[in-house]
Enzyme design. Structure first.
Site, PDB file in Angstrom:
ATOM      1  CG  HIS A  74      79.375 -69.155-108.935  1.00  0.00           C
ATOM      2  ND1 HIS A  74      80.051 -67.969-109.050  1.00  0.00           N
ATOM      3  CD2 HIS A  74      78.465 -69.144-109.927  1.00  0.00           C
ATOM      4  CE1 HIS A  74      79.565 -67.266-110.068  1.00  0.00           C
ATOM      5  NE2 HIS A  74      78.594 -67.981-110.604  1.00  0.00           N
ATOM      6  CD  GLU A  98      80.131 -67.505-114.945  1.00  0.00           C
ATOM      7  OE1 GLU A  98      80.349 -68.374-114.059  1.00  0.00           O
ATOM      8  OE2 GLU A  98      79.005 -67.281-115.404  1.00  0.00           O
TER       9      GLU A  98
END
Length: 328
Positions: free
Chosen positions: A38, A107
């Site tokens: 991330h 994402e």
């Protein structure tokens, strides 16, 4: 035999802590370790987002036995697929053949940071399929020239190619992703215990004559703590984003967006969906849905940096014993 793994949750811990947890998780008997990849945490209360690849390189040298996975890397926007191929080859060498490259379509939270916008799901899956083809070609060690719809590679070669080939797992969530990736991947990755999805993945591969034996890798959050109320509070503060589902989670761009989208999720809602507290049998019951659905590898997420050492020292070994006995 079902294997049980430990999640290196980059959103909730710093890099040095993650390496230390990785060593402890190996020592207490986890079979493998997966790392999220991330640029931002889901919620500001989690508070971390170190680079997964740098951290995994350190973990590869600090551990000896556990398999390692990216869970998952998006090789289409924040990273070019040629860069991912080089990272994967290097990590496989450092890990002495213990690494599996887990990939997904990404994402918005992480990929928008490079300023290229956020494509539709169909476009993201098309980009991922092209990226996988590039990565596989580069991992052969041959000189690669490639011009596709989304990516171009000019005279690229991976010079340090591992003796043990890097296998690829791809995250799937429905029929469209199964159709796109069942035959492009070696292993299936999913975060819901959906037996139909597992059957579909195996069926699609068998229909094209591909050999069986690929792993089906799942993940489930838990929040062990001697104090159940403290566990529920921590799970609510740091993991209520999980209830949004991936259709929502893939599109929100910032931690503030996730905070807004989950502002009405209560502690009771979280406690109903995530096993919280000291009851190991409750965790086993929740995890059992995965092996019953056909998952071969199941990674646990122990929620929160706070209490991670206590979980590994006091709960992990008896929990693993219970899980293995129940899954046997």
């Amino acid at each position: 035999m079902t294997r049980f793994g430990y999640t290196l949750m980059t959103e909730q811990s710093g890099p040095k802590e993650l390496v230390r947890y990785a060593v402890s998780a190996e020592q207490v008997g986890f079979d493998f370790e997966v790392s999220s990849d991330h640029f931002s945490p889901w919620l500001t209360s989690q508070g971390h987002a170190p680079n997964a690849w740098t951290m995994l390189g350190a973990v590869a040298h600090a551990t000896e036995r556990v398999d390692l996975y990216t869970y998952v890397t998006c090789p289409t926007m924040r990273y070019h697929p040629a860069v991912v191929a080089q990272q994967a080859a290097t990590l496989q060498i450092l890990a002495d053949g213990r690494f599996t490259l887990g990939l997904g379509s990404g994402e918005n939270l992480n990929e928008h940071v490079v300023g290229r916008g956020w494509p539709t799901i169909q476009r993201r899956q098309d980009m991922l399929k092209e990226a996988i083809a590039i990565i596989r070609e580069l991992l052969s060690g041959e000189l690669v020239d490639y011009k596709g719809e989304y990516f171009q590679v000019d005279s690229a070669r991976i010079w340090d190619v591992p003796d043990v080939p890097v296998t690829i797992g791809v995250a799937v969530s429905g029929e469209r992703s199964l159709e796109a990736f069942a035959t492009a991947s070696d292993h299936m990755i999913a975060v819901e215990p959906d037996g139909k999805l597992v059957d579909g993945w195996h069926g699609a591969r068998q229909a094209t004559g591909l050999a069986g034996g690929g792993r089906v890798i799942g993940q489930i959050p838990v929040c062990w703590d001697p104090d159940r109320d403290a566990a529920i509070k921590r799970a609510h503060e740091q993991f209520r984003w999980f209830g949004g589902g991936w259709d929502v989670n893939a599109d929100l761009p910032t931690p503030a967006g996730f905070a807004g989208a989950t502002q009405y999720v209560t502690e009771e809602d979280v406690a109903e969906s995530i096993p919280c507290g000291p009851d190991l049998d409750a965790i086993v019951e929740a995890v059992s849905a995965y092996w019953e659905a056909g998952f071969t590898d199941i990674a646990l997420v122990q929620i929160g940096d706070e209490g991670q050492d206590e979980f590994l020292a006091n709960a992990a070994e008896p929990l693993l014993a219970k899980l293995r006995e129940a899954a046997d």
